[in-house]
Design a protein around this motif. Structure first.
Motif, PDB file in Angstrom:
ATOM      1  N   GLU A  54      81.522  -0.976  -4.832  1.00  0.00           N
ATOM      2  CA  GLU A  54      80.123  -0.068  -5.506  1.00  0.00           C
ATOM      3  C   GLU A  54      79.623  -1.890  -5.981  1.00  0.00           C
ATOM      4  O   GLU A  54      80.250  -2.521  -7.361  1.00  0.00           O
ATOM      5  N   ARG A  56      77.134  -1.655  -9.207  1.00  0.00           N
ATOM      6  CA  ARG A  56      76.041  -0.765 -10.098  1.00  0.00           C
ATOM      7  C   ARG A  56      75.465  -1.837 -10.859  1.00  0.00           C
ATOM      8  O   ARG A  56      76.073  -1.944 -11.615  1.00  0.00           O
ATOM      9  N   TYR A  61      71.932   4.110 -11.047  1.00  0.00           N
ATOM     10  CA  TYR A  61      72.090   3.679  -9.623  1.00  0.00           C
ATOM     11  C   TYR A  61      73.365   2.790  -9.643  1.00  0.00           C
ATOM     12  O   TYR A  61      73.240   1.881 -10.003  1.00  0.00           O
ATOM     13  N   LEU A  63      75.143   1.177  -5.662  1.00  0.00           N
ATOM     14  CA  LEU A  63      75.649   0.884  -4.223  1.00  0.00           C
ATOM     15  C   LEU A  63      76.354   1.043  -3.254  1.00  0.00           C
ATOM     16  O   LEU A  63      77.436   0.093  -4.213  1.00  0.00           O
ATOM     17  N   GLN A  64      76.715   1.149  -2.773  1.00  0.00           N
ATOM     18  CA  GLN A  64      78.442   1.087  -2.016  1.00  0.00           C
ATOM     19  C   GLN A  64      78.493   1.351  -1.211  1.00  0.00           C
ATOM     20  O   GLN A  64      78.704   2.271  -0.362  1.00  0.00           O
ATOM     21  N   ASN A  95      74.166   5.107  -1.199  1.00  0.00           N
ATOM     22  CA  ASN A  95      73.318   5.481  -2.670  1.00  0.00           C
ATOM     23  C   ASN A  95      73.842   6.948  -3.782  1.00  0.00           C
ATOM     24  O   ASN A  95      73.297   7.016  -2.847  1.00  0.00           O
ATOM     25  N   LYS A  96      74.301   5.752  -5.183  1.00  0.00           N
ATOM     26  CA  LYS A  96      74.498   6.324  -6.187  1.00  0.00           C
ATOM     27  C   LYS A  96      73.414   7.099  -6.734  1.00  0.00           C
ATOM     28  O   LYS A  96      73.578   6.163  -8.015  1.00  0.00           O
ATOM     29  N   LEU A  97      73.254   8.421  -7.100  1.00  0.00           N
ATOM     30  CA  LEU A  97      72.082   8.210  -7.950  1.00  0.00           C
ATOM     31  C   LEU A  97      72.864   8.898  -9.651  1.00  0.00           C
ATOM     32  O   LEU A  97      73.441  10.077  -8.972  1.00  0.00           O
ATOM     33  N   LEU A 108      74.980  11.343  -4.167  1.00  0.00           N
ATOM     34  CA  LEU A 108      74.600  10.151  -3.242  1.00  0.00           C
ATOM     35  C   LEU A 108      74.664  10.972  -1.850  1.00  0.00           C
ATOM     36  O   LEU A 108      74.595  11.860  -1.432  1.00  0.00           O
ATOM     37  N   GLY A 110      72.966   8.055   1.716  1.00  0.00           N
ATOM     38  CA  GLY A 110      73.047   7.205   3.224  1.00  0.00           C
ATOM     39  C   GLY A 110      72.724   7.225   4.019  1.00  0.00           C
ATOM     40  O   GLY A 110      73.394   8.293   4.962  1.00  0.00           O
TER      41      GLY A 110
END
Length: 197
Positions: A54, A56, A61, A63-64, A95-97, A108, A110
């Protein structure tokens, strides 16, 4: 010469931005509740597991990228030997919001590229077959999760396959209900627990 300067500035700022991100690794384990649409199969339980990295970028936000195992397929409703398991090795990009900055609740979404890593044979749970299955799938997924301050993460996702799963010569398609072979897609609910180091 001007183009080289622009590229240099872009690479420089990208490197600085990435260097300032908070980076971590993690492990995820869970269960699948999966099926293949428009076949004679019921949903079946399987397992999933992943290694992830991950990055951060902000409070909101991350990205993983993920490397994941996912056991999918379907279960025969008539107690025959036609239960079907397809084991995928997947590369996904989540994509983690984070809904509230500095809080653990997140959405999340993607894409995922899935490859059947056992050389594409249909694996019947209680029987044998010489048939084959489409060797890969392209999926999209979305879900919700919660991350605790000490690194524990709970997540629920839904993963939808986009490529038709062609089960060559497998007779789950040849029943009397006239199901459409062109609409056989993977669909999987994934429930998991993860830990971020």
């Amino acid at each position: 010469m001007k183009n080289y300067r622009i590229i240099f500035v872009f690479v420089l700022f990208s490197s600085i931005a990435f260097a300032q991100t908070k980076k971590s690794f993690g492990l995820r384990l869970g269960v699948n509740y999966s099926n293949i649409s428009n076949t004679g199969l019921d949903a079946r339980l399987g397992g999933n597991g992943a290694l992830f990295f991950e990055a951060r970028f902000s409070d909101k936000y991350a990205l993983q990228p993920e490397l994941m195992f996912s056991s999918q397929g379907g279960k025969a409703s008539n107690n025959t030997n036609e239960d079907l398991r397809i084991d995928y090795l997947s590369v996904a990009l989540a994509n983690k919001l984070f809904i509230i900055p500095k809080a653990g609740l997140h959405l999340l979404a993607g894409p995922s590229f899935d490859m059947d890593f056992e050389n594409n044979p249909i694996r019947l749970i209680n029987g044998n077959s010489d048939s084959n299955v489409t060797p890969f799938d392209l999926s999209i997924f979305g879900g919700i999760g919660y991350e605790f301050p000490f690194g524990l993460i709970l997540e629920a996702r839904y993963k939808q396959g986009l490529i038709e799963i062609d089960l060559f010569d497998f007779d789950i398609f040849s029943d009397s209900t006239n199901r459409n072979r062109d609409e056989a897609f993977n669909g999987t609910f994934q429930y998991s627990i993860a830990y971020k180091f």
